[in-house]
Design a protein around this motif. Sequence first.
Motif, PDB file in Angstrom:
ATOM      1  N   PHE A  39       0.861  -1.188   0.000  1.00  0.00           N
ATOM      2  CA  PHE A  39       0.000   0.000   0.000  1.00  0.00           C
ATOM      3  C   PHE A  39       0.894   1.234   0.000  1.00  0.00           C
ATOM      4  CE2 PHE A  39       0.861  -0.934   4.418  1.00  0.00           C
ATOM      5  CZ  PHE A  39       1.067   0.297   4.993  1.00  0.00           C
ATOM      6  N   VAL A  40       0.271   2.396  -0.193  1.00  0.00           N
ATOM      7  CA  VAL A  40       1.008   3.663  -0.256  1.00  0.00           C
ATOM      8  C   VAL A  40       0.292   4.692   0.607  1.00  0.00           C
ATOM      9  CG1 VAL A  40       1.809   5.507  -1.779  1.00  0.00           C
ATOM     10  CG2 VAL A  40       1.798   3.157  -2.600  1.00  0.00           C
ATOM     11  N   THR A  41       1.073   5.499   1.329  1.00  0.00           N
ATOM     12  CA  THR A  41       0.495   6.566   2.149  1.00  0.00           C
ATOM     13  C   THR A  41       0.686   7.923   1.463  1.00  0.00           C
ATOM     14  OG1 THR A  41       2.501   7.168   3.374  1.00  0.00           O
ATOM     15  CG2 THR A  41       1.214   5.291   4.208  1.00  0.00           C
ATOM     16  N   PRO A  42      -0.018   8.933   1.911  1.00  0.00           N
ATOM     17  CA  PRO A  42       0.313  10.304   1.502  1.00  0.00           C
ATOM     18  C   PRO A  42       1.672  10.702   2.087  1.00  0.00           C
ATOM     19  CG  PRO A  42      -1.878  10.195   2.514  1.00  0.00           C
ATOM     20  CD  PRO A  42      -1.200   8.886   2.775  1.00  0.00           C
ATOM     21  N   PRO A  43       2.236  11.820   1.633  1.00  0.00           N
ATOM     22  CA  PRO A  43       3.501  12.290   2.209  1.00  0.00           C
ATOM     23  C   PRO A  43       3.375  12.560   3.708  1.00  0.00           C
ATOM     24  CG  PRO A  43       2.994  13.483   0.203  1.00  0.00           C
ATOM     25  CD  PRO A  43       1.778  12.678   0.537  1.00  0.00           C
ATOM     26  N   ALA A  44       4.476  12.317   4.413  1.00  0.00           N
ATOM     27  CA  ALA A  44       4.501  12.482   5.866  1.00  0.00           C
ATOM     28  C   ALA A  44       5.663  13.379   6.261  1.00  0.00           C
ATOM     29  CB  ALA A  44       4.654  11.127   6.538  1.00  0.00           C
ATOM     30  N   ARG A  45       5.448  14.187   7.271  1.00  0.00           N
ATOM     31  CA  ARG A  45       6.530  14.987   7.844  1.00  0.00           C
ATOM     32  C   ARG A  45       7.186  14.231   8.994  1.00  0.00           C
ATOM     33  NH1 ARG A  45       5.673  20.917   7.260  1.00  0.00           N
ATOM     34  NH2 ARG A  45       6.302  20.136   5.234  1.00  0.00           N
ATOM     35  N   PHE A  46       6.353  13.597   9.858  1.00  0.00           N
ATOM     36  CA  PHE A  46       6.916  12.727  10.900  1.00  0.00           C
ATOM     37  C   PHE A  46       6.927  11.307  10.350  1.00  0.00           C
ATOM     38  CE2 PHE A  46       6.017   9.584  14.216  1.00  0.00           C
ATOM     39  CZ  PHE A  46       7.230   9.630  14.863  1.00  0.00           C
TER      40      PHE A  46
END
Length: 199
Positions: A78-85
């Motif tokens: 699966f793939v997530t949106p961009p993350a800062r943490f």
Amino acid sequence: MSWLKRLGWQRGVFATAVAVLLWAAFREPEIALVIGEPYEAMRHRSSASIGPAIPGRAWFNIPKSDARLKFVDPQYGFVTPPARFFAVMFDDELVDGVRMSPQIEPLLLDDTLKIVLDLQDQWRKAGWNPIRIKDDPPFADTPEWRAQLRGVKKGGTSYWQAGSKYQAMLVVGRFRDDKRPSEERYLITLAIAEPWVRP
């Protein structure tokens, strides 16, 4: 080869090289991994820069830029949106787990639910199953879930399992955003590792 043909061939090579460079420059940075693989394999596969593992240690590293997670298991990916943490844990130079917030900033409730429901949909399609549903059911866009999430000290948690290989814990809670103190903002936390709780 005539000079006209040579010129056409050189233009084609140049155009291809420019296209590849532009694609690389604008590709969204990502950390591509599976739990249990060698940490260096993750580093070589990922387009986001992340520091090396420390031999013989259990610790974590954080990507040097915002990045999305691409979980590359051939069945459960699966793939997530961009993350800062975004923390990638390792133990003795093997990827041990991930803990992240799949967002760049605290989000409004509608945007939070979009991300959470998309992750759950990806998991369902890839063969993950919700577990502990009596106490921690999957998130849903319902009046009841919205009311629970709006509760300052309530929030919600959902657990998912991929066969006997992985578990994911998804948590949503209210978050005071000092930049927007009058708005209801939310923080998503995602943790992935080998199974650690009973289904």
